[in-house]
Design a protein around this motif. Structure first.
Motif, PDB file in Angstrom:
ATOM      1  N   UNK A 100       5.668 -28.017  33.208  1.00 37.67           N
ATOM      2  CA  UNK A 100       5.795 -27.711  31.774  1.00 37.67           C
ATOM      3  C   UNK A 100       4.484 -27.166  31.219  1.00 37.67           C
ATOM      4  N   UNK A 101       3.368 -27.702  31.680  1.00 35.61           N
ATOM      5  CA  UNK A 101       2.070 -27.224  31.236  1.00 35.61           C
ATOM      6  C   UNK A 101       1.857 -25.766  31.647  1.00 35.61           C
ATOM      7  N   UNK A 102       2.189 -25.439  32.893  1.00 36.74           N
ATOM      8  CA  UNK A 102       2.064 -24.052  33.375  1.00 36.74           C
ATOM      9  C   UNK A 102       2.942 -23.126  32.543  1.00 36.74           C
ATOM     10  N   UNK A 103       4.202 -23.517  32.327  1.00 34.56           N
ATOM     11  CA  UNK A 103       5.123 -22.680  31.558  1.00 34.56           C
ATOM     12  C   UNK A 103       4.648 -22.511  30.106  1.00 34.56           C
ATOM     13  N   UNK A 104       4.110 -23.566  29.526  1.00 30.89           N
ATOM     14  CA  UNK A 104       3.573 -23.469  28.167  1.00 30.89           C
ATOM     15  C   UNK A 104       2.377 -22.531  28.129  1.00 30.89           C
ATOM     16  N   UNK A 105       1.522 -22.606  29.137  1.00 33.91           N
ATOM     17  CA  UNK A 105       0.367 -21.718  29.201  1.00 33.91           C
ATOM     18  C   UNK A 105       0.798 -20.259  29.318  1.00 33.91           C
ATOM     19  N   UNK A 106       1.833 -20.014  30.109  1.00 32.80           N
ATOM     20  CA  UNK A 106       2.332 -18.643  30.255  1.00 32.80           C
ATOM     21  C   UNK A 106       2.935 -18.162  28.937  1.00 32.80           C
ATOM     22  N   UNK A 107       3.679 -19.024  28.279  1.00 34.08           N
ATOM     23  CA  UNK A 107       4.362 -18.634  27.041  1.00 34.08           C
ATOM     24  C   UNK A 107       3.412 -18.447  25.859  1.00 34.08           C
ATOM     25  N   UNK A 108       2.390 -19.292  25.769  1.00 34.19           N
ATOM     26  CA  UNK A 108       1.537 -19.268  24.575  1.00 34.19           C
ATOM     27  C   UNK A 108       0.120 -18.764  24.829  1.00 34.19           C
ATOM     28  N   UNK A 109      -0.266 -18.648  26.082  1.00 32.67           N
ATOM     29  CA  UNK A 109      -1.621 -18.229  26.391  1.00 32.67           C
ATOM     30  C   UNK A 109      -2.580 -19.404  26.410  1.00 32.67           C
ATOM     31  N   UNK A 110      -3.814 -19.127  26.765  1.00 35.70           N
ATOM     32  CA  UNK A 110      -4.840 -20.154  26.850  1.00 35.70           C
ATOM     33  C   UNK A 110      -6.055 -19.741  26.023  1.00 35.70           C
ATOM     34  N   UNK A 111      -6.501 -20.597  25.124  1.00 33.48           N
ATOM     35  CA  UNK A 111      -7.682 -20.242  24.341  1.00 33.48           C
ATOM     36  C   UNK A 111      -8.948 -20.173  25.195  1.00 33.48           C
ATOM     37  N   UNK A 112      -8.923 -20.822  26.367  1.00 35.94           N
ATOM     38  CA  UNK A 112     -10.113 -20.813  27.234  1.00 35.94           C
ATOM     39  C   UNK A 112     -10.347 -19.441  27.874  1.00 35.94           C
ATOM     40  N   UNK A 113      -9.301 -18.639  27.960  1.00 35.79           N
ATOM     41  CA  UNK A 113      -9.381 -17.359  28.643  1.00 35.79           C
ATOM     42  C   UNK A 113      -9.366 -16.244  27.596  1.00 35.79           C
ATOM     43  N   UNK A 114     -10.415 -15.468  27.557  1.00 33.32           N
ATOM     44  CA  UNK A 114     -10.476 -14.365  26.587  1.00 33.32           C
ATOM     45  C   UNK A 114      -9.577 -13.232  27.029  1.00 33.32           C
ATOM     46  N   UNK A 162      -6.628 -13.617  37.223  1.00 37.36           N
ATOM     47  CA  UNK A 162      -7.089 -14.711  38.080  1.00 37.36           C
ATOM     48  C   UNK A 162      -7.679 -15.844  37.235  1.00 37.36           C
ATOM     49  N   UNK A 163      -8.442 -15.486  36.221  1.00 33.06           N
ATOM     50  CA  UNK A 163      -9.054 -16.504  35.350  1.00 33.06           C
ATOM     51  C   UNK A 163      -7.976 -17.279  34.603  1.00 33.06           C
ATOM     52  N   UNK A 164      -6.912 -16.579  34.183  1.00 36.52           N
ATOM     53  CA  UNK A 164      -5.822 -17.242  33.468  1.00 36.52           C
ATOM     54  C   UNK A 164      -5.171 -18.293  34.347  1.00 36.52           C
ATOM     55  N   UNK A 165      -4.805 -17.923  35.576  1.00 36.91           N
ATOM     56  CA  UNK A 165      -4.121 -18.875  36.446  1.00 36.91           C
ATOM     57  C   UNK A 165      -5.036 -20.012  36.904  1.00 36.91           C
ATOM     58  N   UNK A 166      -6.321 -19.747  37.011  1.00 33.01           N
ATOM     59  CA  UNK A 166      -7.254 -20.823  37.335  1.00 33.01           C
ATOM     60  C   UNK A 166      -7.312 -21.824  36.177  1.00 33.01           C
ATOM     61  N   UNK A 167      -7.441 -21.322  34.948  1.00 37.27           N
ATOM     62  CA  UNK A 167      -7.495 -22.200  33.779  1.00 37.27           C
ATOM     63  C   UNK A 167      -6.166 -22.932  33.584  1.00 37.27           C
ATOM     64  N   UNK A 168      -5.057 -22.233  33.788  1.00 40.09           N
ATOM     65  CA  UNK A 168      -3.738 -22.861  33.655  1.00 40.09           C
ATOM     66  C   UNK A 168      -3.545 -23.943  34.720  1.00 40.09           C
ATOM     67  N   UNK A 169      -4.028 -23.688  35.921  1.00 44.76           N
ATOM     68  CA  UNK A 169      -3.935 -24.682  36.998  1.00 44.76           C
ATOM     69  C   UNK A 169      -4.752 -25.926  36.703  1.00 44.76           C
ATOM     70  N   UNK A 170      -5.946 -25.726  36.183  1.00 47.45           N
ATOM     71  CA  UNK A 170      -6.795 -26.864  35.818  1.00 47.45           C
ATOM     72  C   UNK A 170      -6.134 -27.673  34.711  1.00 47.45           C
ATOM     73  N   UNK A 171      -5.591 -26.986  33.713  1.00 51.45           N
ATOM     74  CA  UNK A 171      -4.910 -27.677  32.616  1.00 51.45           C
ATOM     75  C   UNK A 171      -3.691 -28.437  33.137  1.00 51.45           C
ATOM     76  N   UNK A 172      -2.928 -27.829  34.036  1.00 54.97           N
ATOM     77  CA  UNK A 172      -1.743 -28.485  34.598  1.00 54.97           C
ATOM     78  C   UNK A 172      -2.133 -29.708  35.421  1.00 54.97           C
TER      79      UNK A 172
END
Length: 65
Positions: free
Chosen positions: A48-62, A2-12
């Protein structure tokens, strides 16, 4: 997860807004802005931002694993 998709959504959303703002000055006046193109391009950047987050991960989310 849930934290990952929240952070990815904010970034997108930030990417969407940045792209939209970057495209608006291409027109001489605000009434000359091709809003369909602006929104379409910004939406594509958001996807593209969402797909990049899925492919590479997010440093904001441990990683909790």
């Amino acid at each position: 997860m849930k934290a990952f998709f929240k952070a990815a959504g904010i970034r997108a959303l930030k990417t969407f807004c940045q792209t939209a703002v970057a495209m608006i000055p291409a027109a001489v006046t605000i009434t000359a802005v091709d809003w369909v193109t602006v929104l379409g391009t910004a939406a594509l950047a958001g996807v593209c931002s969402i797909l990049t987050s899925i492919a590479t991960g997010l440093p904001e989310v441990e990683d909790k694993t």
